[in-house]
Design a protein around this motif. Structure first.
Motif, PDB file in Angstrom:
ATOM      1  N   LYS A  70       0.762  -1.264   0.173  1.00  0.00           N
ATOM      2  CA  LYS A  70       0.239   0.107   0.165  1.00  0.00           C
ATOM      3  C   LYS A  70       0.736   1.183  -0.033  1.00  0.00           C
ATOM      4  CE  LYS A  70      -3.648  -2.776   0.612  1.00  0.00           C
ATOM      5  NZ  LYS A  70      -4.633  -3.084  -0.387  1.00  0.00           N
ATOM      6  N   ARG A  71       0.260   2.430  -0.299  1.00  0.00           N
ATOM      7  CA  ARG A  71       1.044   3.698  -0.455  1.00  0.00           C
ATOM      8  C   ARG A  71       0.599   4.447   0.732  1.00  0.00           C
ATOM      9  NH1 ARG A  71       3.996   4.378  -4.801  1.00  0.00           N
ATOM     10  NH2 ARG A  71       3.967   6.658  -4.734  1.00  0.00           N
ATOM     11  N   SER A  72       1.377   5.091   1.465  1.00  0.00           N
ATOM     12  CA  SER A  72       1.009   5.826   2.527  1.00  0.00           C
ATOM     13  C   SER A  72       1.527   7.483   2.266  1.00  0.00           C
ATOM     14  CB  SER A  72       1.507   5.419   3.748  1.00  0.00           C
ATOM     15  OG  SER A  72       1.139   4.302   4.112  1.00  0.00           O
ATOM     16  N   ILE A  73       0.723   8.285   2.337  1.00  0.00           N
ATOM     17  CA  ILE A  73       0.908   9.930   1.998  1.00  0.00           C
ATOM     18  C   ILE A  73       0.646  10.645   2.963  1.00  0.00           C
ATOM     19  CG2 ILE A  73       0.871  11.640   0.218  1.00  0.00           C
ATOM     20  CD1 ILE A  73       0.306   9.432  -1.973  1.00  0.00           C
ATOM     21  N   VAL A  74       1.604  11.541   3.487  1.00  0.00           N
ATOM     22  CA  VAL A  74       0.930  12.604   4.418  1.00  0.00           C
ATOM     23  C   VAL A  74       0.311  13.725   3.555  1.00  0.00           C
ATOM     24  CG1 VAL A  74       1.826  14.402   5.876  1.00  0.00           C
ATOM     25  CG2 VAL A  74       2.674  12.012   6.064  1.00  0.00           C
ATOM     26  N   ILE A  75      -0.764  14.254   4.074  1.00  0.00           N
ATOM     27  CA  ILE A  75      -1.492  15.286   3.573  1.00  0.00           C
ATOM     28  C   ILE A  75      -1.946  16.080   4.717  1.00  0.00           C
ATOM     29  CG2 ILE A  75      -3.476  14.022   3.386  1.00  0.00           C
ATOM     30  CD1 ILE A  75      -4.303  15.805   0.889  1.00  0.00           C
ATOM     31  N   SER A  76      -1.071  17.153   4.961  1.00  0.00           N
ATOM     32  CA  SER A  76      -1.122  17.747   6.233  1.00  0.00           C
ATOM     33  C   SER A  76      -1.320  19.452   5.968  1.00  0.00           C
ATOM     34  CB  SER A  76       0.200  17.757   6.829  1.00  0.00           C
ATOM     35  OG  SER A  76       0.169  18.608   8.190  1.00  0.00           O
ATOM     36  N   ASN A  77      -2.310  19.991   6.822  1.00  0.00           N
ATOM     37  CA  ASN A  77      -2.493  21.408   6.776  1.00  0.00           C
ATOM     38  C   ASN A  77      -1.018  22.217   7.711  1.00  0.00           C
ATOM     39  OD1 ASN A  77      -4.544  21.683   5.189  1.00  0.00           O
ATOM     40  ND2 ASN A  77      -5.899  22.113   6.977  1.00  0.00           N
ATOM     41  N   ALA A  78      -0.117  21.636   7.838  1.00  0.00           N
ATOM     42  CA  ALA A  78       1.126  22.152   8.303  1.00  0.00           C
ATOM     43  C   ALA A  78       1.622  23.290   7.349  1.00  0.00           C
ATOM     44  CB  ALA A  78       2.229  21.382   8.614  1.00  0.00           C
ATOM     45  N   PRO A  79       1.478  24.477   7.883  1.00  0.00           N
ATOM     46  CA  PRO A  79       2.106  25.459   7.193  1.00  0.00           C
ATOM     47  C   PRO A  79       3.598  25.671   6.790  1.00  0.00           C
ATOM     48  CG  PRO A  79       1.918  26.520   9.372  1.00  0.00           C
ATOM     49  CD  PRO A  79       1.474  25.023   9.318  1.00  0.00           C
TER      50      PRO A  79
ATOM     51  N   THR B 292       1.940  19.527   2.028  1.00  0.00           N
ATOM     52  CA  THR B 292       1.719  20.392   3.042  1.00  0.00           C
ATOM     53  C   THR B 292       0.782  21.484   2.418  1.00  0.00           C
ATOM     54  OG1 THR B 292       3.812  21.702   3.001  1.00  0.00           O
ATOM     55  CG2 THR B 292       3.700  19.792   4.375  1.00  0.00           C
ATOM     56  N   SER B 293       0.043  22.029   3.443  1.00  0.00           N
ATOM     57  CA  SER B 293      -0.598  23.532   2.772  1.00  0.00           C
ATOM     58  C   SER B 293       0.561  24.610   2.681  1.00  0.00           C
ATOM     59  CB  SER B 293      -1.734  23.712   3.788  1.00  0.00           C
ATOM     60  OG  SER B 293      -1.197  23.976   4.939  1.00  0.00           O
ATOM     61  N   GLY B 294       1.599  24.299   3.498  1.00  0.00           N
ATOM     62  CA  GLY B 294       2.677  25.483   3.233  1.00  0.00           C
ATOM     63  C   GLY B 294       3.402  25.256   2.006  1.00  0.00           C
TER      64      GLY B 294
ATOM     65  N   HIS C 121      -5.213  27.668   1.135  1.00  0.00           N
ATOM     66  CA  HIS C 121      -4.525  26.661   0.510  1.00  0.00           C
ATOM     67  C   HIS C 121      -4.300  25.440   1.637  1.00  0.00           C
ATOM     68  CE1 HIS C 121      -2.802  28.088  -3.267  1.00  0.00           C
ATOM     69  NE2 HIS C 121      -2.948  29.596  -2.518  1.00  0.00           N
ATOM     70  N   GLY C 122      -4.658  24.185   1.295  1.00  0.00           N
ATOM     71  CA  GLY C 122      -4.670  23.107   2.415  1.00  0.00           C
ATOM     72  C   GLY C 122      -6.182  22.669   2.446  1.00  0.00           C
TER      73      GLY C 122
ATOM     74  N   PRO D   8      -9.777  21.836   3.638  1.00  0.00           N
ATOM     75  CA  PRO D   8     -10.609  20.897   2.427  1.00  0.00           C
ATOM     76  C   PRO D   8     -10.431  21.446   1.243  1.00  0.00           C
ATOM     77  CG  PRO D   8     -12.309  22.438   3.328  1.00  0.00           C
ATOM     78  CD  PRO D   8     -10.855  22.659   4.098  1.00  0.00           C
ATOM     79  N   HIS D   9      -9.459  22.406   0.705  1.00  0.00           N
ATOM     80  CA  HIS D   9      -9.556  22.781  -0.607  1.00  0.00           C
ATOM     81  C   HIS D   9      -8.677  21.953  -1.545  1.00  0.00           C
ATOM     82  CE1 HIS D   9     -11.109  26.718   1.100  1.00  0.00           C
ATOM     83  NE2 HIS D   9     -10.469  26.368   1.980  1.00  0.00           N
ATOM     84  N   ALA D  10      -9.070  22.197  -2.665  1.00  0.00           N
ATOM     85  CA  ALA D  10      -8.514  21.066  -3.676  1.00  0.00           C
ATOM     86  C   ALA D  10      -7.003  20.984  -3.957  1.00  0.00           C
ATOM     87  CB  ALA D  10      -9.215  21.248  -5.191  1.00  0.00           C
ATOM     88  N   GLY D  11      -6.368  22.053  -3.956  1.00  0.00           N
ATOM     89  CA  GLY D  11      -5.004  21.900  -4.352  1.00  0.00           C
ATOM     90  C   GLY D  11      -3.973  20.844  -3.628  1.00  0.00           C
ATOM     91  N   VAL D  12      -4.219  20.813  -2.236  1.00  0.00           N
ATOM     92  CA  VAL D  12      -3.324  19.545  -1.829  1.00  0.00           C
ATOM     93  C   VAL D  12      -3.694  18.358  -2.210  1.00  0.00           C
ATOM     94  CG1 VAL D  12      -2.494  21.034   0.278  1.00  0.00           C
ATOM     95  CG2 VAL D  12      -4.903  19.890   0.295  1.00  0.00           C
ATOM     96  N   TYR D  13      -5.163  17.960  -2.581  1.00  0.00           N
ATOM     97  CA  TYR D  13      -5.494  16.683  -2.795  1.00  0.00           C
ATOM     98  C   TYR D  13      -4.959  16.589  -4.491  1.00  0.00           C
ATOM     99  CZ  TYR D  13      -8.624  16.598   1.338  1.00  0.00           C
ATOM    100  OH  TYR D  13      -9.090  16.697   2.507  1.00  0.00           O
TER     101      TYR D  13
END
Length: 286
Positions: free
Chosen positions: A48-57, A82-84, A197-198, A200-205
């Motif tokens: 499986k692939r594990s990816i961090v998707i964080s709102n860390a600035p 990251t959102s940052g 940016h971050g 629930p907005h689309a860019g990070v996804y």
């Protein structure tokens, strides 16, 4: 109806990619939760692939350096978003449409080199073309009362506020700290222009799926503790969601970390947001 899980192992075979929130999901702001390392190892063993998707600035490179302080190995993940980073890359691509000079609200650790992309930090809102909000200052506090005059001036000049972390608050251990999203909300309340940016907005996804490769949304599972960002953002992209109940909503659910909320408490929370997560899990574990 939200399905309660004892662990991710019960549904892991249904998914190929796992998108992990950080704060309140992988760690509590101080240390990683006990079952995280074992879970990540078992997912990797199964391909499986594990990816961090964080709102860390922060930028991704900076977060990689920080992760071991929480007891997390960056090498355990197949990618980090990251959102940052999303915010910074948007400024790179912006070619100064927002202007060149910005007032920064947050820690200097959240920034790259402004001069390298033709930007300049200023100390006074009167000299700024826009605001970049990444979070609290270095001491972890965000005193909203002190920002009223600054936001009023920015609104009068119709300056945009770029928010590099849409979270409203975050837990560090048992303490709550305000995030940049709270400042952005205050600016919106007086009619100010905001750019997010971050989650629930689309860019990070989109960034996360670029790292994931060619995979159907139905084979992606997003895990996080915030209904407003983690669950809502994943739903919008067509991903199933695991809601970690022991995070930011634990107090309201009366379900301390390690315990599941009652069905009634979960139903009330879902009703308040207008949607229910696919699964609920007390804390990350296999």
């Amino acid at each position: 109806m939200t399905q309660a899980l004892d662990g991710i192992g019960a549904v892991a075979q249904q998914y190929d990619v796992f998108l992990f929130d950080m704060w309140g999901c992988l760690h509590d702001g101080i240390r990683a939760f006990p079952g995280v390392a074992d879970l990540l190892a078992k997912l990797r063993q199964r391909g499986k692939r594990s990816i961090v998707i964080s709102n860390a600035p922060r930028l991704v490179a900076s977060l990689r350096v920080q992760m071991p302080s929480f007891g997390l190995d960056p090498a355990a993940f197949d990618g980090i978003v990251t959102s940052g980073e999303d915010s910074w890359q948007a400024l790179v691509a912006d070619t100064h449409k927002l202007g060149r000079r910005f007032l920064h609200v947050g820690s200097a650790l959240n920034l790259g080199d402004p001069a390298a992309i033709g930007l300049e930090i200023v100390a006074d809102i009167d000299d700024a073309d826009f605001i970049l909000a990444t979070g609290p200052a270095g001491d972890g506090t965000l005193d909203m009362h002190s920002f009223g005059a600054m936001l009023a001036k920015a609104r009068k000049c119709d300056l945009a506020l770029l928010c590099a972390n849409p979270d409203l608050e975050v837990l560090r251990g048992e303490q709550r700290f305000l995030c940049a999203g709270t400042l952005a909300q205050a600016y919106e309340a007086i009619g100010g222009r905001t750019i997010y940016h971050g989650k629930p907005h689309a860019g990070v996804y989109r960034r996360a799926m670029g790292l994931a490769g060619d995979v159907a949304p139905s084979r992606v599972l997003a895990l996080g503790d915030a209904m407003r960002t983690d669950v809502a953002g994943a739903r919008a992209f067509g991903f199933d969601q695991v809601f970690i109940s022991g995070g930011i909503h634990a107090e309201g659910l009366q379900a301390p970390i390690g315990t599941l909320p009652t069905a009634g408490a979960m139903a009330e929370l879902s009703k308040s947001f207008g949607f229910a997560p696919t699964y609920v899990l007390a804390e990350l574990r296999w």
